[in-house]
Design a protein around this motif. Structure first.
Motif, PDB file in Angstrom:
ATOM      1  N   VAL A  87      54.323  49.021  19.611  1.00 43.13           N
ATOM      2  CA  VAL A  87      55.497  48.159  19.625  1.00 43.13           C
ATOM      3  C   VAL A  87      56.339  48.395  18.372  1.00 43.13           C
ATOM      4  CG1 VAL A  87      56.256  45.742  19.526  1.00 43.13           C
ATOM      5  CG2 VAL A  87      54.432  46.418  21.095  1.00 43.13           C
ATOM      6  N   GLU A  88      55.680  48.567  17.225  1.00 43.90           N
ATOM      7  CA  GLU A  88      56.398  48.765  15.964  1.00 43.90           C
ATOM      8  C   GLU A  88      57.243  50.041  16.003  1.00 43.90           C
ATOM      9  OE1 GLU A  88      52.960  48.267  16.084  1.00 43.90           O
ATOM     10  OE2 GLU A  88      53.196  46.117  15.760  1.00 43.90           O
ATOM     11  N   ALA A  89      56.686  51.144  16.531  1.00 45.61           N
ATOM     12  CA  ALA A  89      57.420  52.407  16.603  1.00 45.61           C
ATOM     13  C   ALA A  89      58.627  52.296  17.532  1.00 45.61           C
ATOM     14  CB  ALA A  89      56.501  53.537  17.062  1.00 45.61           C
ATOM     15  N   VAL A  90      58.474  51.583  18.642  1.00 41.14           N
ATOM     16  CA  VAL A  90      59.570  51.421  19.587  1.00 41.14           C
ATOM     17  C   VAL A  90      60.675  50.563  18.970  1.00 41.14           C
ATOM     18  CG1 VAL A  90      60.235  50.500  21.849  1.00 41.14           C
ATOM     19  CG2 VAL A  90      58.081  51.734  21.585  1.00 41.14           C
ATOM     20  N   LYS A  91      60.279  49.502  18.286  1.00 42.46           N
ATOM     21  CA  LYS A  91      61.285  48.653  17.633  1.00 42.46           C
ATOM     22  C   LYS A  91      62.031  49.424  16.551  1.00 42.46           C
ATOM     23  CE  LYS A  91      59.504  44.040  18.496  1.00 42.46           C
ATOM     24  NZ  LYS A  91      59.145  42.741  17.911  1.00 42.46           N
ATOM     25  N   LYS A  92      61.328  50.247  15.809  1.00 42.37           N
ATOM     26  CA  LYS A  92      61.971  51.044  14.754  1.00 42.37           C
ATOM     27  C   LYS A  92      63.011  51.986  15.355  1.00 42.37           C
ATOM     28  CE  LYS A  92      61.078  54.342  11.088  1.00 42.37           C
ATOM     29  NZ  LYS A  92      60.288  55.430  10.662  1.00 42.37           N
ATOM     30  N   LEU A  93      62.631  52.701  16.440  1.00 37.10           N
ATOM     31  CA  LEU A  93      63.562  53.621  17.091  1.00 37.10           C
ATOM     32  C   LEU A  93      64.755  52.868  17.672  1.00 37.10           C
ATOM     33  CD1 LEU A  93      64.225  56.516  17.970  1.00 37.10           C
ATOM     34  CD2 LEU A  93      62.853  56.111  20.022  1.00 37.10           C
ATOM     35  N   ALA A  94      64.497  51.728  18.296  1.00 31.28           N
ATOM     36  CA  ALA A  94      65.581  50.935  18.884  1.00 31.28           C
ATOM     37  C   ALA A  94      66.552  50.459  17.802  1.00 31.28           C
ATOM     38  CB  ALA A  94      65.001  49.745  19.645  1.00 31.28           C
ATOM     39  N   LYS A  95      65.994  50.014  16.679  1.00 29.85           N
ATOM     40  CA  LYS A  95      66.850  49.549  15.573  1.00 29.85           C
ATOM     41  C   LYS A  95      67.698  50.692  15.030  1.00 29.85           C
ATOM     42  CE  LYS A  95      66.720  46.676  11.483  1.00 29.85           C
ATOM     43  NZ  LYS A  95      65.909  45.825  10.632  1.00 29.85           N
ATOM     44  N   GLU A  96      67.103  51.876  14.891  1.00 27.49           N
ATOM     45  CA  GLU A  96      67.848  53.059  14.435  1.00 27.49           C
ATOM     46  C   GLU A  96      69.000  53.397  15.379  1.00 27.49           C
ATOM     47  OE1 GLU A  96      64.953  56.188  14.123  1.00 27.49           O
ATOM     48  OE2 GLU A  96      63.995  55.295  12.360  1.00 27.49           O
ATOM     49  N   ASN A  97      68.849  53.019  16.642  1.00 28.22           N
ATOM     50  CA  ASN A  97      69.869  53.314  17.644  1.00 28.22           C
ATOM     51  C   ASN A  97      70.761  52.115  17.938  1.00 28.22           C
ATOM     52  OD1 ASN A  97      69.533  56.145  18.548  1.00 28.22           O
ATOM     53  ND2 ASN A  97      67.433  55.460  18.835  1.00 28.22           N
ATOM     54  N   ALA A  99      70.036  48.674  18.265  1.00 21.83           N
ATOM     55  CA  ALA A  99      69.610  47.513  19.048  1.00 21.83           C
ATOM     56  C   ALA A  99      69.843  46.227  18.256  1.00 21.83           C
ATOM     57  CB  ALA A  99      68.135  47.629  19.425  1.00 21.83           C
ATOM     58  N   THR A 100      70.224  45.167  18.962  1.00 25.52           N
ATOM     59  CA  THR A 100      70.448  43.872  18.326  1.00 25.52           C
ATOM     60  C   THR A 100      69.109  43.171  18.098  1.00 25.52           C
ATOM     61  OG1 THR A 100      70.582  42.692  20.432  1.00 25.52           O
ATOM     62  CG2 THR A 100      72.650  43.639  19.553  1.00 25.52           C
ATOM     63  N   ASN A 101      69.105  42.118  17.300  1.00 24.67           N
ATOM     64  CA  ASN A 101      67.885  41.339  17.074  1.00 24.67           C
ATOM     65  C   ASN A 101      67.370  40.737  18.379  1.00 24.67           C
ATOM     66  OD1 ASN A 101      67.737  41.900  14.349  1.00 24.67           O
ATOM     67  ND2 ASN A 101      68.923  40.082  13.753  1.00 24.67           N
ATOM     68  N   GLU A 102      68.284  40.354  19.254  1.00 30.91           N
ATOM     69  CA  GLU A 102      67.887  39.797  20.557  1.00 30.91           C
ATOM     70  C   GLU A 102      67.164  40.863  21.388  1.00 30.91           C
ATOM     71  OE1 GLU A 102      71.123  39.535  19.383  1.00 30.91           O
ATOM     72  OE2 GLU A 102      70.921  37.448  18.721  1.00 30.91           O
ATOM     73  N   GLU A 103      67.700  42.087  21.359  1.00 33.23           N
ATOM     74  CA  GLU A 103      67.053  43.176  22.095  1.00 33.23           C
ATOM     75  C   GLU A 103      65.699  43.517  21.483  1.00 33.23           C
ATOM     76  OE1 GLU A 103      70.753  45.771  23.876  1.00 33.23           O
ATOM     77  OE2 GLU A 103      70.383  45.876  21.702  1.00 33.23           O
ATOM     78  N   LEU A 104      65.625  43.549  20.153  1.00 38.46           N
ATOM     79  CA  LEU A 104      64.351  43.846  19.484  1.00 38.46           C
ATOM     80  C   LEU A 104      63.282  42.820  19.853  1.00 38.46           C
ATOM     81  CD1 LEU A 104      65.614  44.928  15.950  1.00 38.46           C
ATOM     82  CD2 LEU A 104      64.752  46.405  17.769  1.00 38.46           C
ATOM     83  N   ALA A 105      63.690  41.565  20.005  1.00 38.03           N
ATOM     84  CA  ALA A 105      62.744  40.508  20.374  1.00 38.03           C
ATOM     85  C   ALA A 105      62.179  40.707  21.782  1.00 38.03           C
ATOM     86  CB  ALA A 105      63.419  39.139  20.262  1.00 38.03           C
ATOM     87  N   THR A 143      68.643  63.275  27.171  1.00 35.82           N
ATOM     88  CA  THR A 143      67.437  62.454  27.197  1.00 35.82           C
ATOM     89  C   THR A 143      67.755  61.047  26.725  1.00 35.82           C
ATOM     90  OG1 THR A 143      66.740  62.956  24.930  1.00 35.82           O
ATOM     91  CG2 THR A 143      65.977  64.454  26.665  1.00 35.82           C
ATOM     92  N   GLY A 144      66.956  60.115  27.179  1.00 34.21           N
ATOM     93  CA  GLY A 144      67.054  58.731  26.733  1.00 34.21           C
ATOM     94  C   GLY A 144      65.724  58.036  26.963  1.00 34.21           C
ATOM     95  N   ARG A 145      65.500  56.946  26.229  1.00 32.52           N
ATOM     96  CA  ARG A 145      64.245  56.197  26.364  1.00 32.52           C
ATOM     97  C   ARG A 145      64.557  54.718  26.561  1.00 32.52           C
ATOM     98  NH1 ARG A 145      62.143  60.169  22.897  1.00 32.52           N
ATOM     99  NH2 ARG A 145      60.108  60.896  23.590  1.00 32.52           N
ATOM    100  N   ALA A 146      63.696  54.056  27.330  1.00 30.33           N
ATOM    101  CA  ALA A 146      63.857  52.625  27.550  1.00 30.33           C
ATOM    102  C   ALA A 146      62.508  51.982  27.826  1.00 30.33           C
ATOM    103  CB  ALA A 146      64.799  52.370  28.724  1.00 30.33           C
ATOM    104  N   THR A 147      62.407  50.711  27.429  1.00 32.55           N
ATOM    105  CA  THR A 147      61.289  49.889  27.862  1.00 32.55           C
ATOM    106  C   THR A 147      61.747  49.189  29.134  1.00 32.55           C
ATOM    107  OG1 THR A 147      62.005  47.937  26.639  1.00 32.55           O
ATOM    108  CG2 THR A 147      60.573  49.499  25.458  1.00 32.55           C
ATOM    109  N   GLU A 148      60.959  48.264  29.600  1.00 29.35           N
ATOM    110  CA  GLU A 148      61.326  47.541  30.817  1.00 29.35           C
ATOM    111  C   GLU A 148      62.648  46.789  30.659  1.00 29.35           C
ATOM    112  OE1 GLU A 148      59.246  44.507  34.037  1.00 29.35           O
ATOM    113  OE2 GLU A 148      58.279  44.852  32.106  1.00 29.35           O
ATOM    114  N   GLN A 149      62.940  46.302  29.425  1.00 31.28           N
ATOM    115  CA  GLN A 149      64.113  45.461  29.238  1.00 31.28           C
ATOM    116  C   GLN A 149      65.154  45.983  28.242  1.00 31.28           C
ATOM    117  OE1 GLN A 149      63.286  41.236  28.906  1.00 31.28           O
ATOM    118  NE2 GLN A 149      61.154  41.615  29.460  1.00 31.28           N
ATOM    119  N   VAL A 150      64.819  47.037  27.497  1.00 33.57           N
ATOM    120  CA  VAL A 150      65.712  47.465  26.418  1.00 33.57           C
ATOM    121  C   VAL A 150      65.890  48.980  26.426  1.00 33.57           C
ATOM    122  CG1 VAL A 150      66.045  47.508  23.903  1.00 33.57           C
ATOM    123  CG2 VAL A 150      64.962  45.524  24.974  1.00 33.57           C
ATOM    124  N   VAL A 151      67.149  49.418  26.284  1.00 29.05           N
ATOM    125  CA  VAL A 151      67.416  50.838  26.062  1.00 29.05           C
ATOM    126  C   VAL A 151      67.100  51.109  24.598  1.00 29.05           C
ATOM    127  CG1 VAL A 151      69.168  52.645  25.987  1.00 29.05           C
ATOM    128  CG2 VAL A 151      69.170  50.980  27.859  1.00 29.05           C
TER     129      VAL A 151
END
Length: 170
Positions: A87-97, A99-105, A143-151
């Motif tokens: 989860v930490e690695a995904v949040k880090k990548l999302a933040k680098e790209n 992502a808002t705090n709401e999306e990170l949550a 290429t792109g990556r996403a979780t169930e709810q967040v790009v």
């Protein structure tokens, strides 16, 4: 002319051998064959785009093709790779790209391990990430990556800039 071509061939052969050995391809080939024998298929994936590094070996349960009936992987409209990341690695990548705090949550661990052959009980907090890859008519891979709810990583073109296999984003 023939002797100068022989020198070129010798140089290329030495370079190819060095690349093969550096990326430990003998070991990789045996692992791929073993996985394929057990599962029916197995895939080598160079996540960082650098073929001098050993690839990640993907089980067939983690790779989804646009059309399972097309044997030539280069002709697939898209390929999706199912990955399990912390989860930490995904949040880090999302933040680098961006992502808002709401999306990170919204990025939280899950227990979607039904496609995994091994390690169905994970010891760390992980989340399923889908890697989407497509190639356009000019051969440009996006290429792109996403979780169930967040790009996590927006769809982005990857092109070979330097002719040596190092892939850089546009």
């Amino acid at each position: 002319a023939n002797s100068s071509l022989n020198k070129v061939y010798e140089t290329l052969n030495r370079f190819w051998t060095q690349c093969w050995e550096k990326s430990k391809m003998n070991d990789v080939a045996w692992k791929l064959l073993k996985e394929a024998a057990v599962q029916g298929d197995s895939y080598a994936y160079w996540a960082d785009g650098n073929t001098l590094n050993p690839p990640q070996i993907l089980p067939n349960t983690s790779v989804f093709f646009a059309d399972e009936n097309i044997d030539d992987i280069q002709k697939q409209e898209y390929i999706i790779v199912l990955e399990r990341w912390s989860v930490e690695a995904v949040k880090k990548l999302a933040k680098e790209n961006g992502a808002t705090n709401e999306e990170l949550a919204l990025i939280t661990g899950d227990s979607q391990t039904d496609t995994q052959l091994l390690n169905k009980t994970e010891v760390s907090h992980k989340v399923t990430v889908l890697l989407y890859m497509e190639k356009d008519e000019n051969g440009i891979v996006r290429t792109g990556r996403a979780t169930e709810q967040v790009v996590v990583e927006p769809l982005e073109a990857k092109v070979n800039k330097d002719g040596y296999g190092e892939i850089k984003a546009n």
